[in-house]
Design a protein around this motif. Structure first.
Motif, PDB file in Angstrom:
ATOM      1  N   THR A   1      43.818  39.509  30.071  1.00 37.84           N
ATOM      2  CA  THR A   1      43.679  39.010  31.442  1.00 37.84           C
ATOM      3  C   THR A   1      44.061  40.089  32.452  1.00 37.84           C
ATOM      4  O   THR A   1      43.363  40.291  33.458  1.00 37.84           O
ATOM      5  N   PHE A   2      45.159  40.797  32.192  1.00 42.29           N
ATOM      6  CA  PHE A   2      45.619  41.830  33.118  1.00 42.29           C
ATOM      7  C   PHE A   2      44.582  42.946  33.236  1.00 42.29           C
ATOM      8  O   PHE A   2      44.210  43.357  34.345  1.00 42.29           O
ATOM      9  N   PHE A   3      44.090  43.435  32.092  1.00 40.91           N
ATOM     10  CA  PHE A   3      43.093  44.511  32.132  1.00 40.91           C
ATOM     11  C   PHE A   3      41.764  44.016  32.698  1.00 40.91           C
ATOM     12  O   PHE A   3      41.018  44.782  33.312  1.00 40.91           O
ATOM     13  N   GLY A   4      41.464  42.737  32.510  1.00 36.88           N
ATOM     14  CA  GLY A   4      40.252  42.179  33.092  1.00 36.88           C
ATOM     15  C   GLY A   4      40.295  42.196  34.608  1.00 36.88           C
ATOM     16  O   GLY A   4      39.312  42.539  35.272  1.00 36.88           O
ATOM     17  N   VAL A   5      41.451  41.828  35.175  1.00 36.19           N
ATOM     18  CA  VAL A   5      41.622  41.878  36.633  1.00 36.19           C
ATOM     19  C   VAL A   5      41.545  43.321  37.128  1.00 36.19           C
ATOM     20  O   VAL A   5      40.954  43.611  38.174  1.00 36.19           O
ATOM     21  N   LEU A   6      42.126  44.243  36.360  1.00 32.12           N
ATOM     22  CA  LEU A   6      42.087  45.663  36.733  1.00 32.12           C
ATOM     23  C   LEU A   6      40.647  46.176  36.777  1.00 32.12           C
ATOM     24  O   LEU A   6      40.246  46.863  37.719  1.00 32.12           O
ATOM     25  N   ILE A   7      39.866  45.808  35.768  1.00 31.65           N
ATOM     26  CA  ILE A   7      38.455  46.236  35.726  1.00 31.65           C
ATOM     27  C   ILE A   7      37.677  45.641  36.896  1.00 31.65           C
ATOM     28  O   ILE A   7      36.894  46.329  37.562  1.00 31.65           O
ATOM     29  N   GLY A   8      37.893  44.340  37.154  1.00 34.62           N
ATOM     30  CA  GLY A   8      37.210  43.698  38.284  1.00 34.62           C
ATOM     31  C   GLY A   8      37.583  44.328  39.603  1.00 34.62           C
ATOM     32  O   GLY A   8      36.733  44.516  40.491  1.00 34.62           O
ATOM     33  N   GLY A   9      38.848  44.704  39.762  1.00 38.60           N
ATOM     34  CA  GLY A   9      39.295  45.356  40.992  1.00 38.60           C
ATOM     35  C   GLY A   9      38.678  46.724  41.171  1.00 38.60           C
ATOM     36  O   GLY A   9      38.290  47.105  42.284  1.00 38.60           O
ATOM     37  N   ILE A  10      38.573  47.473  40.068  1.00 38.40           N
ATOM     38  CA  ILE A  10      37.971  48.815  40.137  1.00 38.40           C
ATOM     39  C   ILE A  10      36.510  48.725  40.561  1.00 38.40           C
ATOM     40  O   ILE A  10      36.023  49.544  41.345  1.00 38.40           O
ATOM     41  N   VAL A  11      35.814  47.700  40.066  1.00 37.60           N
ATOM     42  CA  VAL A  11      34.398  47.523  40.429  1.00 37.60           C
ATOM     43  C   VAL A  11      34.255  47.237  41.921  1.00 37.60           C
ATOM     44  O   VAL A  11      33.405  47.826  42.612  1.00 37.60           O
ATOM     45  N   LEU A  12      35.094  46.343  42.451  1.00 40.70           N
ATOM     46  CA  LEU A  12      34.939  45.889  43.835  1.00 40.70           C
ATOM     47  C   LEU A  12      35.608  46.801  44.861  1.00 40.70           C
ATOM     48  O   LEU A  12      35.471  46.560  46.059  1.00 40.70           O
ATOM     49  N   ILE A  13      36.332  47.823  44.422  1.00 44.02           N
ATOM     50  CA  ILE A  13      36.947  48.721  45.392  1.00 44.02           C
ATOM     51  C   ILE A  13      35.892  49.647  46.007  1.00 44.02           C
ATOM     52  O   ILE A  13      36.095  50.228  47.073  1.00 44.02           O
ATOM     53  N   PHE A  14      34.747  49.763  45.340  1.00 44.29           N
ATOM     54  CA  PHE A  14      33.654  50.589  45.848  1.00 44.29           C
ATOM     55  C   PHE A  14      32.711  49.734  46.709  1.00 44.29           C
ATOM     56  O   PHE A  14      32.495  48.554  46.424  1.00 44.29           O
ATOM     57  N   PRO A  15      32.132  50.321  47.747  1.00 43.99           N
ATOM     58  CA  PRO A  15      31.207  49.572  48.630  1.00 43.99           C
ATOM     59  C   PRO A  15      29.833  49.400  47.985  1.00 43.99           C
ATOM     60  O   PRO A  15      28.896  50.127  48.274  1.00 43.99           O
ATOM     61  N   LEU A  16      29.712  48.410  47.095  1.00 50.29           N
ATOM     62  CA  LEU A  16      28.466  48.195  46.369  1.00 50.29           C
ATOM     63  C   LEU A  16      27.560  47.232  47.132  1.00 50.29           C
ATOM     64  O   LEU A  16      28.033  46.277  47.751  1.00 50.29           O
ATOM     65  N   SER A  17      26.276  47.484  47.073  1.00 49.63           N
ATOM     66  CA  SER A  17      25.300  46.579  47.684  1.00 49.63           C
ATOM     67  C   SER A  17      25.179  45.323  46.831  1.00 49.63           C
ATOM     68  O   SER A  17      25.594  45.290  45.668  1.00 49.63           O
TER      69      SER A  17
END
Length: 365
Positions: free
Chosen positions: A266-282
């Motif tokens: 769960t912790f690493f899953g949140v970390l991965i999700g955060g890394i994805v959304l920290i970038f300005p993706l369309s």
């Protein structure tokens, strides 16, 4: 030492892949389509946030199990749809007006549902679903004030869509491959006793502490989480409760290793999700990412359940954030609350009760 053992156990499970069961490509395609199309439709009508809520409902529709007959699969999907509507609606009502009274209601209603889940295996599974859906509902927010029951309806529509497309592709695959669905379920079902008998036996077992064991653990953990959320006055603190219900298990017989796996995953899953959304993706890239993760779930569920559980968390993170770019501070908040939730679940949901479990096992011996 504990952390080293935990990491070894967790990564050992990550390396255990089961290649014995084939995974139809159509199944991967159907789950990807079930997750992506609602977001695409929401973007096209100018309400992408609605699309994310609908897609969220599809997240909890599992891929069809070839070992189960069609009737069992449909019944399972109906249960997810119905429970999702009730729990998400109640959770959204609680989350929009979070107060001491709302926190008490959250703890009591989920405690009661968990207790009722002790009647039989089906209710046990659905009680866990209810609690997860309820906590997710508290975290769903829209730009405008929307009736919570509309949010529950949107969530259920996503479940209906995902169930329909999943069953359609599954039946089509079996038809073209000239195979038949199993007529008898191989999964763990309830006993042959009818419901009135199970209910009376459950009432009798209410006199025993073991019947209340999971409920007490859940209520204690959620109570601590709600106190922290009320004191912090941070709306993102609901991730503490969400982490707890994702990590905490009704059955503790598997020991600490499974709990460690869930917590670390769960912790690493949140970390991965955060890394994805920290970038300005369309929105296009977000749709691609959701489709890829959503599609690969079918493959991972068969090949490696530990990895399957882990990828569910970043997908949940992205959908609840509605694909919007988040700040570094928000990522730190989510990670901190996730860590706190893991600690609460491990300590107050497991470690302080190990003596009770040992006593129970010694009595059996």
């Amino acid at each position: 030492m504990i952390k080293i053992v935990t990491d070894v156990i967790f990564f050992d499970y990550l390396l255990q892949w089961d290649n014995s069961t084939p995974v139809p490509k159509m199944q991967i395609f159907s789950t990807a389509l079930g997750m992506a199309l609602p977001i695409i439709f929401g973007a096209l009508i100018g309400h992408v946030e609605i699309g994310f809520i609908v897609a969220l409902g599809g997240l909890f529709i599992p891929p069809p199990n070839d070992n189960d007959p069609l009737k069992v699969e449909v019944l399972n999907y109906v249960q997810v749809i119905f429970i999702g509507f009730i729990a998400i609606s109640l959770g959204a009502s609680t989350g929009h007006n979070h107060s001491l009274l709302a926190s008490i209601f959250l703890v009591l209603i989920n405690g009661f549902v968990s207790l009722v889940g002790g009647i039989n295996r089906t209710l046990a599974v659905n009680s866990v679903r209810f609690t997860i859906f309820f906590i997710i509902g508290t975290g769903i927010s829209l730009p405008t004030q929307v009736n919570p029951f509309i949010i529950g309806l949107l969530f259920s529509l996503g479940s209906i869509w995902a169930a329909f497309i999943s069953l359609f592709f599954s039946i089509s695959y079996l038809f073209f491959m000239k195979q038949k669905k199993s007529s008898q379920s191989l999964s763990n079902n309830d006993s042959n006793a009818d419901f009135p008998t199970q209910f009376r036996y459950w009432l009798f077992r209410l006199k025993k502490f073991q019947t209340w064991f999971y409920t007490i653990r859940l209520v204690l953990c959620l109570s601590i989480a709600q106190v922290i959320q009320l004191l912090s006055e941070n709306p993102h603190a609901y991730w503490i409760s969400l982490t707890i219900v994702l990590v905490l298990q009704r059955n503790t017989s598997s020991g600490p290793s499974r709990i460690y796996q869930r917590a670390v995953g769960t912790f690493f899953g949140v970390l991965i999700g955060g890394i994805v959304l920290i970038f300005p993706l369309s929105i296009l890239w977000i749709i691609v990412i959701v489709a890829l993760i959503g599609g690969v779930r079918s493959y991972l569920k068969v090949r490696n359940y530990a990895v399957y559980s882990m990828v569910m968390t970043p997908l949940l993170f992205i959908l609840l954030s509605r694909g919007k770019q988040i700040s570094f501070d928000l990522i730190i908040d989510r990670l901190m609350y996730t860590f706190v939730g893991c600690i609460i679940a491990l300590i107050f949901g497991y470690f302080i009760w190990t003596g009770v479990e040992k006593t129970k096992m010694s009595k059996k011996i």
